[in-house]
Motif scaffolding. Structure first.
Motif, short mmCIF file in Angstrom:
data_model
loop_
_atom_site.label_atom_id
_atom_site.label_comp_id
_atom_site.label_asym_id
_atom_site.label_seq_id
_atom_site.Cartn_x
_atom_site.Cartn_y
_atom_site.Cartn_z
N SER A 228 0.83 -1.20 0.00
CA SER A 228 0.00 0.00 0.00
C SER A 228 0.86 1.25 0.00
CB SER A 228 -0.93 0.00 1.20
OG SER A 228 -0.20 0.07 2.41
N VAL A 229 2.00 1.20 0.70
CA VAL A 229 2.91 2.35 0.72
C VAL A 229 3.44 2.62 -0.68
CG1 VAL A 229 5.16 3.14 1.52
CG2 VAL A 229 3.54 2.14 3.15
N PHE B 292 2.11 1.68 -3.56
CA PHE B 292 1.03 2.04 -4.47
C PHE B 292 0.61 3.49 -4.28
CE2 PHE B 292 -3.58 2.13 -5.45
CZ PHE B 292 -3.50 1.87 -6.81
N VAL B 293 0.36 3.88 -3.02
CA VAL B 293 -0.04 5.26 -2.75
C VAL B 293 1.10 6.22 -3.07
CG1 VAL B 293 -0.82 6.86 -0.97
CG2 VAL B 293 -1.69 4.53 -1.00
N GLY B 294 2.35 5.80 -2.77
CA GLY B 294 3.50 6.64 -3.09
C GLY B 294 3.62 6.92 -4.57
N ALA B 295 3.32 5.92 -5.40
CA ALA B 295 3.38 6.11 -6.84
C ALA B 295 2.33 7.12 -7.31
CB ALA B 295 3.18 4.77 -7.55
N ILE B 296 1.12 7.04 -6.76
CA ILE B 296 0.07 8.00 -7.14
C ILE B 296 0.46 9.42 -6.73
CG2 ILE B 296 -2.33 8.67 -6.73
CD1 ILE B 296 -2.99 5.72 -6.42
N VAL B 297 0.97 9.54 -5.51
CA VAL B 297 1.38 10.86 -5.02
C VAL B 297 2.52 11.42 -5.87
CG1 VAL B 297 2.39 12.11 -3.08
CG2 VAL B 297 0.60 10.43 -2.68
N ALA B 298 3.49 10.57 -6.21
CA ALA B 298 4.68 11.03 -6.93
C ALA B 298 4.38 11.41 -8.37
CB ALA B 298 5.76 9.95 -6.90
N ALA C 270 10.86 12.39 -6.75
CA ALA C 270 9.45 12.50 -6.38
C ALA C 270 8.97 11.25 -5.66
CB ALA C 270 8.61 12.75 -7.64
N PHE C 271 9.37 10.09 -6.15
CA PHE C 271 8.91 8.84 -5.55
C PHE C 271 9.48 8.65 -4.15
CE2 PHE C 271 8.76 4.19 -5.03
CZ PHE C 271 7.41 3.98 -5.30
N SER C 272 10.73 9.05 -3.93
CA SER C 272 11.34 8.91 -2.61
C SER C 272 10.60 9.75 -1.58
CB SER C 272 12.81 9.31 -2.67
OG SER C 272 13.53 8.47 -3.54
N PHE C 273 10.33 11.01 -1.92
CA PHE C 273 9.63 11.87 -0.98
C PHE C 273 8.18 11.42 -0.78
CE2 PHE C 273 13.06 14.90 -2.10
CZ PHE C 273 13.48 15.19 -0.82
N ALA C 274 7.56 10.91 -1.83
CA ALA C 274 6.19 10.44 -1.70
C ALA C 274 6.10 9.23 -0.78
CB ALA C 274 5.62 10.10 -3.08
N VAL C 275 7.01 8.28 -0.96
CA VAL C 275 7.03 7.09 -0.10
C VAL C 275 7.31 7.49 1.35
CG1 VAL C 275 8.30 4.98 0.43
CG2 VAL C 275 7.64 5.49 -1.93
N ALA D 283 6.51 10.34 2.75
CA ALA D 283 5.30 10.96 3.28
C ALA D 283 4.26 9.92 3.65
CB ALA D 283 4.72 11.94 2.24
N VAL D 284 4.10 8.90 2.81
CA VAL D 284 3.13 7.85 3.10
C VAL D 284 3.57 7.04 4.31
CG1 VAL D 284 2.00 5.79 2.21
CG2 VAL D 284 2.40 7.73 0.70
N LEU D 285 4.87 6.77 4.44
CA LEU D 285 5.39 6.06 5.60
C LEU D 285 5.11 6.84 6.88
CD1 LEU D 285 8.80 4.55 4.45
CD2 LEU D 285 6.78 3.31 5.24
N VAL D 286 5.29 8.15 6.82
CA VAL D 286 5.00 8.98 8.00
C VAL D 286 3.53 8.86 8.38
CG1 VAL D 286 4.85 11.35 8.82
CG2 VAL D 286 6.89 10.58 7.61
N HIS D 287 2.66 8.89 7.36
CA HIS D 287 1.23 8.75 7.63
C HIS D 287 0.92 7.40 8.26
CE1 HIS D 287 -2.88 7.46 6.45
NE2 HIS D 287 -3.19 8.67 6.86
#
Length: 295
Positions: free
Chosen positions: A77-78, A80-86, A117-122, A124-128
Motif C-alpha cells: 500500500s505504501v 502504491f499510494v507513493g506512486a500515485i502521489v509522486a 518524487a517517488f522517494s519523498f512520496a514514499v 510521506a506515506v510512511l510517516v502517515h
C-alpha cells in the motif's frame, strides 16, 4: 562614478533580482502590515515551529510500531499510494501552485525527477502509516481514551514550550508591556506543562533548565537584534545550548551509574526523547517561513 553602461547593467541586474525574489525577500512584505496581520503571521510561524518540534517523536514511535507489526500488505500500500502521489498529485500540485504548465524547477533527467518524487512520496506515506499505527497502538493500550484526543495530547506536550518560546522571541523587540508579559508567560509555561500532564519531577527538571536557558538567551539576543523577524541567531543558540545540556547531562548520568549507589536523573528513554525534541525544534526554526513582523 560608474559609466552609463555599468549603471544600465546594474539596473538590469537589480530588476532581475527583484523578479526572482521570493515573498520572504520582498521589502514590501516586511513593513506596512497592520498589527493584526503581524499577530496572525507570528501565530502561524510559532505553530509551524511547535509542530516541527513534536514531529520527530511521533514519527519515531510510529515507525517502531510499523516495524513491530510489519506486513507485505502495508508495504504494498505504501508503494502504491507513493506512486500515485509522486506521479500525479505532486506534479499537479506544483503546476497549480505556480499556475503554469512547465515545472518551476528543473531536474537533470526524467529518471532523477522520478526517483526524487517517488522517494519523498514514499516517505510521506510512511510517516502517515507510522502516525496512524502509533495512534492505533496508543488507543489499544488505553481502551477508555479516544485515539484522536490521545494524539492531540501527545502533540501538546511537545509543542507548547517551543510555541510560547517563539512567541516571546518575536515579541522581544516590542514595548515592555508586551515583551515582558510574553517572556513571563513562556517561563511559566515551561514547568507548568510538566505539572499539567503529570510528568515525573526528574522530567520537569530536565526540561525546565535547558528550555529556560534557550528562552532567555534567545530573548536577550532578539532585544539586541535590528531584524526582529530574523531568528538565525536563535537557531544557533538553541542548537548550542541543547548540545551542551545533552552532552553534560549524558556524561553526568554515566558517572552516576558507575557509582556504588547508582542514581538515575535521566533515563535512557527520556534522554532520547529530548534528543528528538531538540532536533525537531531546531529544524522548525530553520525551515519555517519567516514571519513578516511589523516594525
Amino acid at each position: 562614478m560608474k559609466p552609463p553602461s555599468d549603471e544600465a547593467g546594474a539596473a538590469s541586474d537589480q530588476s532581475q533580482r527583484q523578479a526572482h525574489a521570493g515573498p520572504a525577500d520582498s521589502p514590501h512584505l516586511l513593513s506596512g502590515h497592520s498589527p493584526f496581520v503581524d499577530a496572525v503571521n507570528l501565530f502561524f510561524f510559532a505553530t509551524w515551529v511547535a509542530i516541527c518540534s513534536a514531529s520527530p517523536e511521533l514519527i519515531w514511535q510510529g515507525l517502531l510500531t510499523v516495524v513491530h507489526h510489519f506486513s507485505w500488505t502495508t508495504a504494498g500500500s505504501v508503494l502504491f499510494v507513493g506512486a500515485i502521489v509522486a506521479f500525479f498529485v505532486e506534479p499537479l500540485t506544483e503546476r497549480l501552485r505556480f499556475m503554469r504548465l512547465d515545472l518551476a524547477h528543473r531536474h537533470r533527467t526524467t529518471t532523477h525527477a522520478t526517483l526524487a518524487a517517488f522517494s519523498f512520496a514514499v516517505l510521506a506515506v510512511l510517516v502517515h502509516e507510522a502516525i496512524t499505527s502509533y495512534v492505533s497502538a496508543a488507543n489499544a493500550h488505553n481502551q477508555g481514551r479516544d485515539s484522536l484526543a490521545s494524539a492531540i495530547e501527545e502533540v501538546l506536550q511537545w509543542s507548547c514550550i517551543p510555541f510560547m518560546v517563539t512567541v516571546a522571541w518575536l515579541c522581544a523587540h516590542k514595548t515592555r508591556w508586551l515583551s515582558f508579559p510574553a517572556l513571563f508567560a513562556a517561563l511559566l509555561t515551561i514547568p507548568l506543562i510538566g505539572v499539567i500532564f503529570d510528568w515525573d519531577w526528574n522530567d520537569i527538571f530536565t526540561t525546565t533548565v535547558p528550555c529556560a536557558c534557550i528562552l532567555l538567551a534567545g530573548f536577550i539576543s532578539k532585544q539586541k537584534s535590528k531584524e526582529p523577524w530574523n531568528l538565525s541567531q536563535c537557531v544557533k543558540l538553541t542548537t548550542v545550548i541543547a548540545l551542551i545540556w545533552l552532552v553534560s547531562t549524558g556524561l553526568l548520568q554515566l558517572t552516576l551509574l558507575l557509582a556504588s549507589k547508582p542514581l538515575v536523573i535521566y533515563s535512557w528513554s527520556e534522554y532520547t526523547i529530548d534528543i528528538r525534541f531538540y532536533v525537531g525544534w531546531v529544524i522548525g526554526l530553520a525551515i519555517a517561513p519567516k514571519p513578516t513582523v511589523h516594525h
